[in-house]
Scaffold this active site. Structure first.
Site, PDB file in Angstrom:
ATOM      1  N   ASP A 206       0.814  -1.219   0.000  1.00  0.00           N
ATOM      2  CA  ASP A 206       0.000   0.000   0.000  1.00  0.00           C
ATOM      3  C   ASP A 206       0.847   1.270   0.000  1.00  0.00           C
ATOM      4  OD1 ASP A 206      -2.183  -1.643   0.224  1.00  0.00           O
ATOM      5  OD2 ASP A 206      -2.996  -0.672   2.012  1.00  0.00           O
TER       6      ASP A 206
ATOM      7  N   HIS B 250       3.618  -2.181   3.384  1.00  0.00           N
ATOM      8  CA  HIS B 250       3.766  -0.851   2.788  1.00  0.00           C
ATOM      9  C   HIS B 250       5.188  -0.702   2.253  1.00  0.00           C
ATOM     10  CE1 HIS B 250       0.498  -0.403   5.734  1.00  0.00           C
ATOM     11  NE2 HIS B 250       0.033   0.594   4.986  1.00  0.00           N
TER      12      HIS B 250
END
Length: 257
Positions: A68, A213
């Protein structure tokens, strides 16, 4: 009922409510009607099969890596790792200061066979926005990615996993399915790559969707160890669409293992 027993029961009930509320805050998830990867495969048209040469996750032990809020300066190293290990991933990209700042990386992600998906324009919590603002957050990133890759995403991940009926309605209008996760390292809270690896491995399971992430310092260094160990456990890495095949992610629906 004796008074002491009633008080004890009320305290226990209060504790359960508090725990549930805390769990909701920690995960960031809202209430929704979720569909599993197996549900998606079961919803495929009668007789539908996965394409020749691709993984059949109804038979294989599949798991999906997702990243992400990139791309960032860490993404080239991550792409090098994925290429070396022959592992596809799904990237939920952030528009403002990411997609527009790193168009070459967006192009590379798509060219190397990874799934390019939408993580909003500026990471606003969608459930706090009115429908027009939700539409703006998603459509701006759709347009930015399409301009670079020639293709609009079909998947999106709401920030913090927060969704509601209005977010679902707008997602459906824009042709976006909502993708949640089953394993997270909370890598926003630590730079300890060993801890990130351990948290993911502790939660990994068949049909799982891993949330990481590629914007934090400790995450990319943890990826080789995660891949190595999960391969030893017999997992096959796939993109989210591959995880759902021969079904497909339907716009507006929420998918969570």
């Amino acid at each position: 009922m004796p008074k002491n027993t009633l008080v004890r029961d009320l305290r226990a009930a209060s504790a359960l409510v508090a725990a549930a509320s805390l769990g909701l805050m920690l995960t960031g998830c809202s209430s929704y009607d979720g569909h599993s990867p197996a549900d998606a495969r079961g919803d495929a048209e009668n007789g539908a099969k996965v394409a020749d040469g691709t993984v059949d996750c109804a038979k294989e032990r599949c798991i999906a890596l997702t990243f992400d809020a990139g791309p960032s300066e860490h993404t080239p190293g991550l792409l090098d790792i994925l290429k070396r290990e022959k592992v596809p991933a799904t990237f939920f990209l952030l528009g403002k200061n990411h997609v527009v700042k790193h168009p070459d990386l967006v192009r590379r992600i798509a060219a190397e066979g990874h799934e390019v998906a939408n993580h909003t324009w500026s990471h606003e919590i969608l459930t706090d926005q009115d429908p027009d603002a939700v539409r703006e957050e998603l459509s701006r990133t759709q347009d930015a990615i399409a301009e670079i890759t020639g293709r609009e995403p079909t998947l999106m991940r709401p920030p913090q996993g927060r969704t509601n009926d209005e977010v679902t309605k707008v997602s459906r209008e824009l042709g976006l399915a909502q993708i949640m996760w089953s394993a997270t390292a909370k890598d926003y809270s630590t730079t300890d790559s060993k801890l990130i690896k351990k948290r993911i491995l502790d939660q990994a399971d068949r049909d799982g969707i891993i949330l990481l992430h590629d914007i934090y310092d400790g995450t990319v260094p943890a990826v080789p160890g995660i891949i190595e160990e999960l391969k030893k456990r017999g997992y096959t890495f796939v993109t989210v669409p591959q995880l759902l095949a021969p079904g497909h992610a339907e716009p507006g629906k929420v998918y969570k293992p």
